[in-house]
Design an enzyme around this catalytic site. Structure first.
Site, PDB file in Angstrom:
ATOM      1  N   GLU A 361       0.880  -1.397   0.120  1.00 45.40           N
ATOM      2  CA  GLU A 361      -0.139  -0.098  -0.168  1.00 45.40           C
ATOM      3  C   GLU A 361       0.821   1.238  -0.010  1.00 45.40           C
ATOM      4  OE1 GLU A 361      -1.690  -2.261   3.525  1.00 45.40           O
ATOM      5  OE2 GLU A 361       0.082  -2.617   2.115  1.00 45.40           O
ATOM      6  N   ASP A 404      26.286  15.058 -27.433  1.00 41.26           N
ATOM      7  CA  ASP A 404      27.183  15.603 -28.168  1.00 41.26           C
ATOM      8  C   ASP A 404      28.551  16.036 -28.009  1.00 41.26           C
ATOM      9  OD1 ASP A 404      27.995  16.884 -30.845  1.00 41.26           O
ATOM     10  OD2 ASP A 404      26.362  18.477 -30.523  1.00 41.26           O
ATOM     11  N   ASP A 674      21.028  20.375 -25.974  1.00 43.26           N
ATOM     12  CA  ASP A 674      20.597  21.643 -25.845  1.00 43.26           C
ATOM     13  C   ASP A 674      20.123  22.454 -26.982  1.00 43.26           C
ATOM     14  OD1 ASP A 674      22.972  21.943 -27.308  1.00 43.26           O
ATOM     15  OD2 ASP A 674      24.142  23.216 -25.951  1.00 43.26           O
ATOM     16  N   ASP A 678      18.372  18.651 -31.272  1.00 41.46           N
ATOM     17  CA  ASP A 678      18.205  17.527 -30.518  1.00 41.46           C
ATOM     18  C   ASP A 678      16.990  17.108 -29.805  1.00 41.46           C
ATOM     19  OD1 ASP A 678      21.124  17.375 -30.157  1.00 41.46           O
ATOM     20  OD2 ASP A 678      21.317  19.060 -28.952  1.00 41.46           O
ATOM     21  N   ASN A 742       3.423 -14.008   4.549  1.00 43.74           N
ATOM     22  CA  ASN A 742       2.309 -13.850   5.456  1.00 43.74           C
ATOM     23  C   ASN A 742       0.915 -14.234   4.863  1.00 43.74           C
ATOM     24  OD1 ASN A 742       3.605 -12.636   7.341  1.00 43.74           O
ATOM     25  ND2 ASN A 742       3.177 -10.579   7.009  1.00 43.74           N
ATOM     26  N   ASN A 767      -1.050  -4.220   9.223  1.00 39.86           N
ATOM     27  CA  ASN A 767      -0.533  -3.507   7.858  1.00 39.86           C
ATOM     28  C   ASN A 767      -0.455  -2.134   8.124  1.00 39.86           C
ATOM     29  OD1 ASN A 767      -0.918  -5.870   6.380  1.00 39.86           O
ATOM     30  ND2 ASN A 767      -3.239  -5.411   5.666  1.00 39.86           N
TER      31      ASN A 767
END
Length: 945
Positions: A361, A404, A674, A678, A742, A767
């Site tokens: 959970e 690069d 950059d 790219d 369990n 739990n």
């Protein structure tokens, strides 16, 4: 002084510049022809708001294309483009410009709309685990298990709030990095149709198609334009194409058949938004603004789509494995109890509680917390912004980093390596004459700054000997022209009255054309230059000639009959931290691959200088070129990309295809870029990385924004990603194995006992206690051994781990069942049931605390002892397990006190369980290390690197 030298963005007009532009010669009638599209992208219209491939707007005139026929020419001359835009060399009338601005909108890049909080929150529910928990919470509510439902739904809300808050923080940090491409530009406009044109400075946002603008050195191109007039104009368009060298631009006044098949960036008359003027000046007409520019084409939603990242694939694989278990558990519990015990739907809450017990959970909360803490630490200590939280996990999983060369492995400046004469012998005179040319060209031509090559020459001359520039008198300068490809300085030498010396330097071919050499000597020098260029060096040729002094101006026609002096060889400067960072990344199991648009020799030389191996196993040569990539199928490219290190002459599409091939080969890839060129690769990679000073669209597309383009910063980001991922992996291994054990034990006991082995409320409290202790995983500090290699959450590995250790945990639980039967053999009725529930509750929490301490895999004994947060949480969990049944809360939960004999026997079971856990963990780590051992060839490559 050439026309158009007014500085854009400053409002200055150079004296002597005419106020209007001379009309162009007549040309064929205009025809509608959009700018050729970039390969792999949508066609962008010439006119903002026009559909690709259409006439554009009312600005185009009707008529057949030049030469007849029904086809459309791929390029337009200067006069054709002016006619199609309903403009002229004298610029637009102010009223027409305002009308177009209202119609087509401001010349600004499309901005990302901020995501509202409700939408961001709902989007967080798409996480598989979060969705499963939400479903389990609703099912719990339907069967009236209100406590379970409330706890589960609270965890869902907390997880979504944490993720939404962190993504909102990253979005705000990214918004603060936005910079305008250009703020102002010098435009030529008229107040009325009969008024004289006037240059004035306007905000870039107010530019419209058809505007005539001036370009000068240092200007950023504010929109997509076509050059009308130029004087030595050269632009730097590496942000768009990746090419590091400036590109010459000049007008197209007559149709040029040679340009018919050329791409848009090879068209000498076109300049695109995102480029910058490096030298010369020019006048241009705007053909596209705002969202119609190629710079903004990357904002197309189809371009921004990316496939599932490494995190998505990992979480989905683990999620669906657990979902199958969870979906099978309730029906099995119901059927088994109905068949063996005659129980009906009254066991449904217990079945749902068992399914919840199998579910981790806390996973959404712990994943979000661990990633958010890592992202916040990176932002605080390294200035790195993680825009998408799962990208931090992807960084930790990266085993191939593509980047690069320029600005990452090398600085964006060259250095002089040697000066040789025509016989390839060292000659300091070559450097002296080249430095004189650079110095006086800079001073007399009034350039805003020397180019990179001139700076390298001047730096080398200062380092070797005193230049003694005061002994020379500058007479004139002819600055570098991309068409001539040379620069010339005219100086008066000391003691040489009546004589002027021309010193010319530039491209080897261009200089040799101007030298008085016979054919054989010229060929010999060209061959010498070619040999040096193949080794990755840049070359400058130097020549000079004495001329009788004269008062008149010098012109390019005087650059004839020169005497060849020699060659200067230059190389790229490695980034100071690049070599060390490459070694660190190699030791961390990250392979670096260089994808560049540069010459293969230049790329190979830079990599070899840094100790990065460039040989590609399998006979593919030292460097893989784009030409070879084009001949390979996707499967063949995946094999080549897996072995090769350097890829040269790459276009944006080549980069994206190589990255995709690496992902297809099973690698988790990161890409550092950059520029606009790219963008395809940034989207193709598992995690896109860019520096803070990248272009806007690259920053928007990237998942991680670095403070600077530095491999050291990437190494810190990778470590942060592995830190967070290691904590998540540890949590998953421990929690899932414990939960599975369990559940197996609970199902077995449920079939053997005449009563439920644990009540739903007891399962819920158990739990909750374990969940509270598990929060410590998000704050744990992994040991060095957990950071040595990429951290990948593989569902098959987890399934193998949790199955083995889950069965071991189930064995301990079933042994506890025997202990309880022995300790409680005299108890009967409800007292026996309450004592059994208390005993199993205590044992479950004690075994889970033991697992938290002993299953922190991949660590030395010292590292295991250093887990302060987890050790404290495990101790707290053990205390709760022992004391809670003795409190009033234990009585309310229908648990009773246990006899002392039980604790004595339970201690023996836990001791044996600890021994078994330790032996199993060591065996698992040995097998995992053996499986992770690289192949002999790879070990040798890493050692040599």
């Amino acid at each position: 002084m050439p026309e158009g030298s007014a500085a854009a963005g400053s409002g200055r007009t150079t004296p002597g510049t005419p106020a209007s532009v001379t009309p162009f010669p007549a040309a064929a009638p205009a025809a509608s022809a959009p700018v050729p599209p970039v390969a792999g992208t949508e066609s962008v219209p010439l006119i903002a708001g026009a559909e690709p491939g259409t006439a554009g707007a009312e600005f185009r005139t009707a008529g057949p294309p030049p030469g007849g026929g029904s086809g459309r020419p791929p390029v337009e001359t200067s006069l054709q483009i002016l006619r199609s835009l309903d403009s002229g060399p004298r610029g637009l009338v102010e009223a027409r410009a305002e009308e177009r601005l209202a119609r087509f909108g401001e010349n600004v890049l499309p901005a990302w709309r901020p995501v509202p909080w409700p939408r961001r929150f709902v989007r967080s529910l798409r996480d598989p685990f979060t969705s499963v928990l939400l479903c389990l919470g609703l099912v719990s509510a339907l069967v009236s298990a209100w406590g379970t439902a409330c706890v589960i739904l609270a965890l869902v809300v907390v997880s979504c709030l944490l993720r939404s808050a962190e993504e909102h923080r990253a979005d705000r940090s990214t918004a603060a990095l936005r910079e305008l491409v250009a703020t102002t530009a010098t435009v030529v406009r008229r107040s009325s149709a009969d008024a004289a044109p006037r240059e004035r400075e306007v905000p870039v946002a107010d530019l419209v198609p058809g505007d005539v603008i001036r370009l000068a050195p240092g200007d950023l191109v504010p929109a997509d334009v076509q050059v009308l007039r130029s004087g030595g104009l050269a632009v730097h368009q590496s942000a768009l194409t990746g090419e590091s060298a400036p590109v010459a631009k000049h007008p197209l006044d007559v149709p040029d058949p040679a340009l018919l098949g050329a791409g848009p960036f090879a068209q000498p008359q076109l300049c695109f938004q995102g480029s910058s003027v490096t030298s010369g000046s020019g006048t241009a007409v705007i053909v596209a603004t705002g969202g119609a520019t190629r710079f903004a084409a990357a904002y197309d939603g189809r371009v921004r789509q990316r496939g599932a990242s490494a995190f998505d694939r990992s979480v989905q694989g683990i999620s669906w494995t657990l979902i199958r278990f969870m979906l099978l558990t309730p029906p099995l519990v119901l059927m088994a109890n109905a068949a063996l015990r005659g129980r009906g739907l009254e066991t449904l809450p217990f079945a749902v509680a068992v399914a919840v017990g199998l579910t981790p959970e806390m996973l959404p909360v712990i994943v979000t917390t661990a990633l958010a803490r890592g992202a916040a630490r990176l932002a605080r200590t390294s200035g790195v912004i993680v825009k998408r939280l799962p990208a931090l996990h992807d960084l930790g999983a990266v085993d191939v980093l593509c980047l690069d060369k320029t600005g990452t492995l090398t600085e964006d400046r060259p250095v002089v390596e040697a000066a040789v004469d025509g016989s390839d012998r060292p000659d300091p005179e070559v450097l002296r004459w080249a430095a004189l040319s650079a110095l006086w060209t800079l001073q007399l031509a009034e350039l805003p700054a020397p180019d990179a090559l001139d700076e390298a020459v001047l730096d080398a001359a200062e380092d070797t000997e005193h230049l003694e520039a005061s002994a020379y008198e500058g007479v004139a300068a002819l600055p570098f022209d991309p068409v001539r490809r040379v620069a010339t300085a005219v100086v008066r030498r000391p003691g040489r009255l009546g004589v002027h010396t021309l010193v010319t330097k530039g491209a080897v071919e261009a200089v040799l054309e101007r030298c008085a050499l016979d054919g054989d000597e010229r060929e010999r020098l060209l061959a010498l230059a070619a040999r040096k260029a193949e080794s990755g060096l840049r070359l400058l040729a130097v020549a000079r000639a004495d001329r009788p002094a004269r008062p008149g101006a010098y012109t390019p026609a005087d650059e004839r009959g020169l005497a060849f002096v020699g060659l200067l060889t230059l190389r790229d400067v490695p980034a100071p931290s690049a070599a060390e960072a490459l070694g660190v990344l190699a030791r961390r199991g990250v392979t670096v691959k260089v994808l560049t648009g540069d010459h293969p020799g230049t790329a190979a030389r830079a990599c070899e200088d840094l100790g990065l191996r460039t040989d590609a196993a399998g006979g593919y040569g030292d460097v893989v070129t784009a030409e070879l990539v084009d001949t390979l199928s996707d499967a063949e490219l995946a094999r080549v990309a897996d072995r090769a290190t350097v890829f040269a002459r790459c276009t944006p599409e080549h980069k994206a295809r190589i990255v995709s091939a690496l992902r297809a080969a099973g690698h988790t890839t990161g890409f550092l870029g950059d520029g606009v060129n790219d963008l395809p690769a940034l989207h193709a990679a598992d995690v896109g990385i860019c520096p803070r000073n990248a272009v806007d669209v690259a920053r928007e597309a990237a998942d991680v924004v670095l403070a600077e383009k530095d491999l050291t910063a990437i190494d810190r980001a990778v470590l942060a990603g592995r830190h967070s991922s290691a904590n998540i992996a540890t949590y998953l291994r421990i929690t899932l194995s414990s939960n599975l054990g369990n559940v197996i034990a609970m199902l077995t006991a449920g079939l053997m006992l005449p009563f439920l082995p644990m009540l739903p409320a007891q399962v819920l409290v158990q739990n909750l206690c374990f969940d509270a202790a598990q929060l410590a995983f998000a704050f744990d500090r992994p040991g060095k051994s957990a950071l040595r290699r990429p951290t990948v959450l593989r569902s098959r590995d987890f399934l193998r781990f949790i199955t083995g250790f889950g069965l071991l945990n189930a064995a301990a639980d079933l042994a506890t069942f025997g202990v309880l039967a022995l300790a409680l053999h005299n108890a009967a009725g409800t007292d026996g049931e309450a004592a059994f529930h208390a005993g199993w509750f205590t044992e479950n929490l004690l075994t889970q605390a033991l697992v938290m301490v002993l299953l922190r895999t991949g660590r030395s004994a010292a590292e295991r002892r250093a887990g302060g947060a987890l050790r404290a949480a495990a101790a707290g969990l053990a205390v709760v397990g022992v004391l809670l049944p003795l409190t009033p809360l234990g009585l309310w939960l229908e648990m009773s006190a246990l006899p002392p004999l039980y604790y004595l026997l339970l201690g023996s079971v836990l001791g044996l369980y600890a021994v078994g856990l330790t032996a199993a963990r060591r065996r698992y780590e040995r097998r995992r290390a053996a499986g992770a051992e690289p192949e002999p060839g790879l070990r040798k490559a890493v050692a040599e690197r």
